[in-house]
Write a protein that holds these residues in place. Sequence first.
Motif, mmCIF file in Angstrom:
data_model
loop_
_atom_site.group_PDB
_atom_site.id
_atom_site.type_symbol
_atom_site.label_atom_id
_atom_site.label_comp_id
_atom_site.label_asym_id
_atom_site.label_seq_id
_atom_site.Cartn_x
_atom_site.Cartn_y
_atom_site.Cartn_z
ATOM 1 N N GLN A 81 45.564 48.400 42.942
ATOM 2 C CA GLN A 81 45.793 49.353 41.808
ATOM 3 C C GLN A 81 47.025 50.108 42.264
ATOM 4 O O GLN A 81 47.936 50.310 41.481
ATOM 5 C CB GLN A 81 44.555 50.490 41.542
ATOM 6 N N LEU A 82 47.074 50.853 43.482
ATOM 7 C CA LEU A 82 48.135 51.512 44.227
ATOM 8 C C LEU A 82 49.203 50.740 44.098
ATOM 9 O O LEU A 82 50.522 51.215 43.887
ATOM 10 C CB LEU A 82 47.696 51.932 45.460
ATOM 11 N N ALA A 83 49.486 49.540 44.273
ATOM 12 C CA ALA A 83 50.314 48.323 44.423
ATOM 13 C C ALA A 83 50.859 48.112 43.100
ATOM 14 O O ALA A 83 51.792 47.378 42.913
ATOM 15 C CB ALA A 83 50.245 47.402 45.237
ATOM 16 N N GLY A 84 50.252 48.485 41.917
ATOM 17 C CA GLY A 84 50.621 48.115 40.662
ATOM 18 C C GLY A 84 50.448 46.517 40.297
ATOM 19 O O GLY A 84 50.841 46.085 39.626
ATOM 20 N N VAL A 85 49.324 46.140 40.801
ATOM 21 C CA VAL A 85 48.761 44.902 40.260
ATOM 22 C C VAL A 85 48.131 44.813 39.205
ATOM 23 O O VAL A 85 47.453 45.683 38.678
ATOM 24 C CB VAL A 85 47.841 44.328 41.619
ATOM 25 N N THR A 86 48.402 43.664 38.499
ATOM 26 C CA THR A 86 47.678 43.705 36.934
ATOM 27 C C THR A 86 45.928 43.431 37.116
ATOM 28 O O THR A 86 45.556 42.572 37.621
ATOM 29 C CB THR A 86 48.181 42.331 36.196
ATOM 30 N N VAL A 87 45.311 44.597 36.850
ATOM 31 C CA VAL A 87 43.811 44.682 36.809
ATOM 32 C C VAL A 87 43.411 45.608 35.667
ATOM 33 O O VAL A 87 43.979 46.062 34.821
ATOM 34 C CB VAL A 87 43.497 45.148 37.802
ATOM 35 N N GLY A 88 42.255 45.661 35.746
ATOM 36 C CA GLY A 88 41.503 46.319 34.232
ATOM 37 C C GLY A 88 41.906 45.571 33.187
ATOM 38 O O GLY A 88 41.574 44.558 32.933
ATOM 39 N N LYS A 89 42.250 46.497 32.084
ATOM 40 C CA LYS A 89 42.544 45.959 30.720
ATOM 41 C C LYS A 89 43.728 44.905 30.650
ATOM 42 O O LYS A 89 43.447 44.189 29.866
ATOM 43 C CB LYS A 89 42.886 47.190 29.958
ATOM 44 N N GLU A 90 44.444 44.905 31.710
ATOM 45 C CA GLU A 90 45.529 44.044 31.726
ATOM 46 C C GLU A 90 44.989 42.380 32.227
ATOM 47 O O GLU A 90 45.941 41.520 32.199
ATOM 48 C CB GLU A 90 46.619 44.487 32.390
ATOM 49 N N LEU A 91 43.896 42.435 32.913
ATOM 50 C CA LEU A 91 43.566 41.293 33.410
ATOM 51 C C LEU A 91 42.680 40.532 32.462
ATOM 52 O O LEU A 91 41.713 40.256 32.497
ATOM 53 C CB LEU A 91 42.596 41.746 34.702
ATOM 54 N N LYS A 92 43.671 39.859 31.826
ATOM 55 C CA LYS A 92 43.043 38.731 30.931
ATOM 56 C C LYS A 92 44.122 37.622 30.624
ATOM 57 O O LYS A 92 45.352 37.952 31.132
ATOM 58 C CB LYS A 92 42.992 39.480 29.356
ATOM 59 N N GLY A 93 43.840 36.536 29.958
ATOM 60 C CA GLY A 93 44.874 35.561 29.604
ATOM 61 C C GLY A 93 45.523 34.939 30.721
ATOM 62 O O GLY A 93 44.862 34.807 31.840
ATOM 63 N N GLU A 94 46.837 34.846 30.869
ATOM 64 C CA GLU A 94 47.494 34.205 32.210
ATOM 65 C C GLU A 94 47.285 35.036 33.502
ATOM 66 O O GLU A 94 47.464 34.532 34.421
ATOM 67 C CB GLU A 94 48.746 33.991 31.718
ATOM 68 N N ASN A 95 47.069 36.197 33.184
ATOM 69 C CA ASN A 95 46.851 37.196 34.276
ATOM 70 C C ASN A 95 45.655 36.779 35.017
ATOM 71 O O ASN A 95 45.539 37.264 36.220
ATOM 72 C CB ASN A 95 46.867 38.463 33.982
ATOM 73 N N LEU A 96 44.691 36.088 34.501
ATOM 74 C CA LEU A 96 43.628 35.654 34.987
ATOM 75 C C LEU A 96 43.812 34.398 36.241
ATOM 76 O O LEU A 96 43.113 34.055 36.902
ATOM 77 C CB LEU A 96 42.332 34.914 34.133
ATOM 78 N N ALA A 97 45.115 34.094 35.951
ATOM 79 C CA ALA A 97 45.510 32.883 36.960
ATOM 80 C C ALA A 97 46.299 33.532 38.453
ATOM 81 O O ALA A 97 46.624 32.715 39.242
ATOM 82 C CB ALA A 97 46.622 31.874 36.428
ATOM 83 N N LYS A 98 46.103 34.636 38.298
ATOM 84 C CA LYS A 98 46.565 35.708 39.604
ATOM 85 C C LYS A 98 45.477 35.426 40.696
ATOM 86 O O LYS A 98 44.130 35.511 40.362
ATOM 87 C CB LYS A 98 46.982 36.804 39.251
ATOM 88 N N TYR A 99 45.880 35.571 41.938
ATOM 89 C CA TYR A 99 44.897 35.427 42.807
ATOM 90 C C TYR A 99 45.479 36.339 44.112
ATOM 91 O O TYR A 99 46.698 36.703 44.244
ATOM 92 C CB TYR A 99 44.589 34.080 43.460
ATOM 93 N N LEU A 100 44.533 36.703 45.165
ATOM 94 C CA LEU A 100 44.848 37.504 46.334
ATOM 95 C C LEU A 100 44.688 36.686 47.374
ATOM 96 O O LEU A 100 43.736 35.576 47.571
ATOM 97 C CB LEU A 100 43.933 38.782 46.462
#
Length: 171
Positions: A81-100
């Motif tokens: 969150q501090l780094a501005g990663v797409t999480v929370g309400k924004e974690l949907k659709g194509e953002n679900l293809a992101k990984y750590l």
Amino acid sequence: MKKYPLSRIILIFLFLVIFLQNISAQSVVKQAVVKVEGEVLKPMSLGMLDLAKMKRVEATMKDRDGKLQQYSGVPVFEILQLAGVTVGKELKGENLAKYLLVRCSDGYEVVFSLAELDPSFTNRVIILADSNDGKPLADGIGPFRLVVPDENKPARSAHEVTHLIIRFAKD
């Protein structure tokens, strides 16, 4: 004014140079950091002092021998969150293809989908630990360790973490 032989002056000079180098080496403490980079709004390097100022939690995990270990650290989600990663309400659709991708000093790497780290998807809290049973992590384990509770094997509870990298999964 007393005159000193050149050899004595050189000897004193060399002594001072060596002495000052030792003082300099002792006063410059290389701080261990974890770099947060990739698909982030704010790339950053976090050291022990930075983590100490963040929300701290405890996590219990079984080691390879089945013994319970108590760790303290910062939820990885808070760091993301501090780094501005797409999480929370924004974690949907194509953002679900992101990984750590978690990288360690020896090149060991482990992967987590962002949903595995986000409290809106899971109740499990994965932490970046800096202490075990109230003491700093041992050499070869720390200074930072990923602690993943409730997994049958501790293989993703990586030692000597140096990087948290956010990426998009690609074909």
